[in-house]
Structure formats: structure tokens, C-alpha cells
Write a protein that holds these residues in place. Structure first.
Motif, PDB file in Angstrom:
ATOM      1  N   SER A 169       8.122   8.138 -20.300  1.00  0.00           N
ATOM      2  CA  SER A 169       7.353   9.089 -19.498  1.00  0.00           C
ATOM      3  C   SER A 169       8.269  10.024 -18.715  1.00  0.00           C
ATOM      4  O   SER A 169       8.898   9.611 -17.734  1.00  0.00           O
ATOM      5  CB  SER A 169       6.423   8.342 -18.529  1.00  0.00           C
ATOM      6  N   GLN A 170       8.340  11.276 -19.151  1.00  0.00           N
ATOM      7  CA  GLN A 170       9.133  12.263 -18.425  1.00  0.00           C
ATOM      8  C   GLN A 170       8.540  12.526 -17.049  1.00  0.00           C
ATOM      9  O   GLN A 170       9.262  12.743 -16.074  1.00  0.00           O
ATOM     10  CB  GLN A 170       9.201  13.574 -19.212  1.00  0.00           C
ATOM     11  N   ALA A 171       7.226  12.473 -16.950  1.00  0.00           N
ATOM     12  CA  ALA A 171       6.573  12.696 -15.656  1.00  0.00           C
ATOM     13  C   ALA A 171       6.982  11.627 -14.644  1.00  0.00           C
ATOM     14  O   ALA A 171       7.177  11.907 -13.460  1.00  0.00           O
ATOM     15  CB  ALA A 171       5.055  12.704 -15.834  1.00  0.00           C
ATOM     16  N   TRP A 172       7.127  10.398 -15.086  1.00  0.00           N
ATOM     17  CA  TRP A 172       7.548   9.305 -14.203  1.00  0.00           C
ATOM     18  C   TRP A 172       8.972   9.550 -13.701  1.00  0.00           C
ATOM     19  O   TRP A 172       9.270   9.387 -12.525  1.00  0.00           O
ATOM     20  CB  TRP A 172       7.446   7.989 -14.942  1.00  0.00           C
ATOM     21  N   LEU A 181      10.388  10.251  -9.650  1.00  0.00           N
ATOM     22  CA  LEU A 181      11.336   9.379  -8.959  1.00  0.00           C
ATOM     23  C   LEU A 181      12.550  10.110  -8.408  1.00  0.00           C
ATOM     24  O   LEU A 181      13.016   9.799  -7.315  1.00  0.00           O
ATOM     25  CB  LEU A 181      11.807   8.263  -9.901  1.00  0.00           C
ATOM     26  N   GLU A 182      13.118  11.028  -9.187  1.00  0.00           N
ATOM     27  CA  GLU A 182      14.393  11.608  -8.757  1.00  0.00           C
ATOM     28  C   GLU A 182      14.690  12.894  -9.508  1.00  0.00           C
ATOM     29  O   GLU A 182      14.077  13.163 -10.559  1.00  0.00           O
ATOM     30  CB  GLU A 182      15.525  10.604  -8.972  1.00  0.00           C
ATOM     31  N   PRO A 183      15.645  13.693  -8.995  1.00  0.00           N
ATOM     32  CA  PRO A 183      16.000  14.958  -9.656  1.00  0.00           C
ATOM     33  C   PRO A 183      16.575  14.715 -11.054  1.00  0.00           C
ATOM     34  O   PRO A 183      17.151  13.659 -11.339  1.00  0.00           O
ATOM     35  CB  PRO A 183      17.058  15.565  -8.724  1.00  0.00           C
ATOM     36  N   GLY A 184      16.429  15.728 -11.899  1.00  0.00           N
ATOM     37  CA  GLY A 184      16.874  15.598 -13.281  1.00  0.00           C
ATOM     38  C   GLY A 184      18.335  15.280 -13.445  1.00  0.00           C
ATOM     39  O   GLY A 184      18.727  14.583 -14.384  1.00  0.00           O
ATOM     40  N   GLN A 185      19.191  15.761 -12.527  1.00  0.00           N
ATOM     41  CA  GLN A 185      20.632  15.513 -12.678  1.00  0.00           C
ATOM     42  C   GLN A 185      20.985  14.030 -12.524  1.00  0.00           C
ATOM     43  O   GLN A 185      22.084  13.621 -12.902  1.00  0.00           O
ATOM     44  CB  GLN A 185      21.443  16.344 -11.681  1.00  0.00           C
ATOM     45  N   ASP A 186      20.071  13.238 -11.960  1.00  0.00           N
ATOM     46  CA  ASP A 186      20.338  11.805 -11.786  1.00  0.00           C
ATOM     47  C   ASP A 186      19.798  10.957 -12.932  1.00  0.00           C
ATOM     48  O   ASP A 186      20.028   9.748 -12.975  1.00  0.00           O
ATOM     49  CB  ASP A 186      19.708  11.310 -10.478  1.00  0.00           C
ATOM     50  N   PRO A 204       0.798  -1.237   0.000  1.00  0.00           N
ATOM     51  CA  PRO A 204       0.000   0.000   0.000  1.00  0.00           C
ATOM     52  C   PRO A 204       0.823   1.277   0.000  1.00  0.00           C
ATOM     53  O   PRO A 204       0.454   2.264  -0.650  1.00  0.00           O
ATOM     54  CB  PRO A 204      -0.839  -0.137   1.269  1.00  0.00           C
ATOM     55  N   MET A 205       1.954   1.310   0.719  1.00  0.00           N
ATOM     56  CA  MET A 205       2.756   2.525   0.756  1.00  0.00           C
ATOM     57  C   MET A 205       3.355   2.833  -0.613  1.00  0.00           C
ATOM     58  O   MET A 205       3.439   4.002  -1.024  1.00  0.00           O
ATOM     59  CB  MET A 205       3.852   2.404   1.808  1.00  0.00           C
ATOM     60  N   ASN A 206       3.772   1.810  -1.338  1.00  0.00           N
ATOM     61  CA  ASN A 206       4.306   2.027  -2.682  1.00  0.00           C
ATOM     62  C   ASN A 206       3.227   2.570  -3.609  1.00  0.00           C
ATOM     63  O   ASN A 206       3.475   3.481  -4.406  1.00  0.00           O
ATOM     64  CB  ASN A 206       4.879   0.709  -3.228  1.00  0.00           C
ATOM     65  N   VAL A 207       2.025   2.013  -3.506  1.00  0.00           N
ATOM     66  CA  VAL A 207       0.905   2.512  -4.328  1.00  0.00           C
ATOM     67  C   VAL A 207       0.621   3.972  -3.993  1.00  0.00           C
ATOM     68  O   VAL A 207       0.383   4.804  -4.885  1.00  0.00           O
ATOM     69  CB  VAL A 207      -0.348   1.644  -4.109  1.00  0.00           C
ATOM     70  N   GLU A 208       0.657   4.314  -2.708  1.00  0.00           N
ATOM     71  CA  GLU A 208       0.355   5.676  -2.283  1.00  0.00           C
ATOM     72  C   GLU A 208       1.354   6.677  -2.845  1.00  0.00           C
ATOM     73  O   GLU A 208       0.986   7.789  -3.256  1.00  0.00           O
ATOM     74  CB  GLU A 208       0.349   5.744  -0.754  1.00  0.00           C
ATOM     75  N   LEU A 209       2.622   6.305  -2.886  1.00  0.00           N
ATOM     76  CA  LEU A 209       3.662   7.229  -3.335  1.00  0.00           C
ATOM     77  C   LEU A 209       3.791   7.287  -4.852  1.00  0.00           C
ATOM     78  O   LEU A 209       4.075   8.349  -5.417  1.00  0.00           O
ATOM     79  CB  LEU A 209       5.001   6.835  -2.724  1.00  0.00           C
TER      80      LEU A 209
END
Length: 286
Positions: free
Chosen positions: A167-170, A174-179, A141-146
Motif C-alpha cells: 500500500s503506497q497510501a500507507w 507514515l513518513e516522507p518518501g525519502q525515508d 484510541p489515539m493510534n486508531v485516530e491517527l
């Protein structure tokens, strides 16, 4: 004083002993052979194993005596079939002969029970279970929530590599663009390794072909032919209700499947643990 055996000689000796014992343990009926006539032992004769494996009797005898050359993978596969070896016995035989154990494609659609149990035991830690190609099979459930619900998504939408490269939105979730560049490299290198492990089966080839067509970035990285097993990276997520979440990634696997359990633990020295606990309380049924 006896000299210690060299590793090669020791392996060949063990190989011969293993073949003999498996031959002795297999009855003609189990091997699909006529069981009539007198036999000094209930197991198969050497000539029968050689015939079933399409080998010369002399060659097979030398293998059992530990005097033969290291057999090829094709010869070992034939012996596995002739001796009706289990998967564990097959892997052991290949290792004794100095070969990597073959990877046999298996259906990974059913979640691994052991990994699934660990996933759902983590009520506060976000986690998911995926197959080796990165298709999500289950989420807690926590993974679904996030991150949203992806297990069972239509088409390739539940596949992590597909989502990352289409998907750029995905990515931004997940993480900052520099990564992003490093994650792209790691994703492709892992997929390269997995495709080879799966012996270029239809499912893995279809995914790669679809990604090449959909993403020029993926196509360019795929041509570089980098190979590496997937490693975790830290994630930094902003959750509107509780604030910043700094998460360390841990991957667990099972000897019974190629599936992967990924859990995101709070980074030490941050407020993430307390914030995840508050979020869990918010989403728990009243």
C-alpha cells in the motif's frame, strides 16, 4: 592456593550440579517410572535419567561430574524431557552448556496482559501491540485516530509488513518518501531475524511467501539476506485538525511473550505534546 576455574570448567561444574539437583527433585512417579522398591533417596537414579534421555549411563555420569564434553542441543533437549524441566530451567540448562536457549513457537494471538496495560495507560501517546511478525493485536484510541483501525483486520491487512509493501497510501501516511527505502530495508531485515527465531514455522513462512509474490521490492530485499532486530525511527505526520506531529518511537517487550509494544512519544523541543493533548480532547467522549 587454588586456581580460579576457567569459564568452560565453571560452566561444566554448574551444569553437572544443576542436573544432579533436578534429578534428585524428580520422583519416579513424576517421570512416569515405577516407584516400587527401596531407594536411598526419593529422586531418580542416574541410570534412570540416562534411560529416559536415551544416553549411556557413563556419558550421563560424566555430565553430572562436570567431566563430560559440552553436550549437543539434541542431547540437552532429551535431558529437558527426561527431567521434566520448566521453560526457565530449560533455558538455564542450554546456557550452561554453551548453547543459545531454544525458541519455542507459541501462540501470540492473545495480547500480553502487561504490555496491554501499558498500551492503554497511554491516553495521549499513540501506540499499538503486535506479534513478532508485525500483526497488530491491539491499538489505543489515539493510534486508531491517527492511523485507522487495523487490529482484527481481515486477512493480512492488519500486518505491518504486508501493508508497507502493498500500500503506497500507507507509506505516505507514515513518513516522507525519502525515508521509504530505509524503512523497507529495516522491515525485511527484522522479518528475516524473526523467521529464524520462530524456527521457520508455518505462519512466518506463509507471510514471507505471500510478500514475495505480492511485492517485487520485498522479493529483491529478501534475497539480500540482511538481518537486524527492528529499531525505531522518527515519524513526521500532518494531522489536519492540530497540525504537524513529530514523534519518536519506543519499543517495549515482555519476558512472557514475543509481542512488541510500540509507542510514539512527542519529540523534545516541538509542539507535538500540546497538539496531541488537543487531539485527545477532541476525540474524547463528551
Amino acid at each position: 592456593m587454588t586456581m580460579a576455574l576457567s569459564p568452560r570448567t565453571a560452566r561444566l561444574t554448574e551444569l553437572g550440579d544443576f542436573l544432579r539437583r533436578r534429578r534428585d527433585a524428580l520422583t519416579p512417579r513424576e517421570a512416569g517410572l515405577p516407584g516400587g522398591g527401596r531407594r536411598r533417596a526419593p529422586g531418580l537414579r542416574r541410570d534412570e535419567v540416562a534411560g529416559l534421555a536415551h544416553l549411556s549411563v557413563t556419558y550421563y555420569e560424566r555430565l553430572e561430574q562436570g567431566r563430560g564434553p559440552h553436550p549437543s542441543a539434541a542431547t540437552l533437549s532429551a535431558l529437558c524431557t527426561a527431567l521434566r524441566l520448566t521453560c526457565d530451567q530449560r533455558d538455564h540448562l542450554f546456557r550452561l552448556a554453551g548453547h543459545a536457549a531454544p525458541v519455542v513457537p507459541v501462540a501470540d494471538e492473545t495480547p500480553d496482559p502487561g504490555l496491554l496495560s501499558l498500551l492503554h495507560a497511554n491516553l495521549v501517546t499513540p501506540g499499538y501491540l503486535s506479534d513478532d511478525l508485525g500483526t497488530i493485536l491491539a491499538q489505543n484510541p489515539m493510534n486508531v485516530e491517527l492511523f485507522g483501525r487495523f487490529a482484527g483486520a481481515a486477512g493480512r491487512e492488519g500486518n505491518l509488513a504486508w501493508r508497507w509493501f502493498t500500500s503506497q497510501a500507507w507509506r505516505d501516511t507514515l513518513e516522507p518518501g525519502q525515508d521509504h527505502e530505509q524503512t523497507s530495508l529495516a522491515t525485511v531485515a527484522d522479518l528475516r531475524a524473526v523467521v529464524a527465531q520462530r524456527d521457520y514455522d508455518e505462519a512466518s513462512r506463509a507471510l514471507v511467501e505471500a510478500l514475495i509474490e505480492a511485492s517485487p521490492e520485498f522479493a529483491g530485499l529478501w534475497d539480500a539476506h540482511d538481518v537486524a532486530v527492528l529499531h525505531c525511527s522518527t515519524k513526521h505526520i500532518h494531522e489536519e485538525r492540530v497540525g504537524a506531529l513529530d514523534l519518536d518511537c519506543v519499543i517495549a517487550t515482555s519476558p512472557h511473550s514475543r509481542q512488541r509494544l510500540l509507542l510514539l512519544h512527542p519529540m523534545a523541543g516541538t509542539e507535538t505534546g500540546a497538539r496531541l493533548a488537543r487531539l485527545a480532547a477532541l476525540i474524547s467522549p463528551s
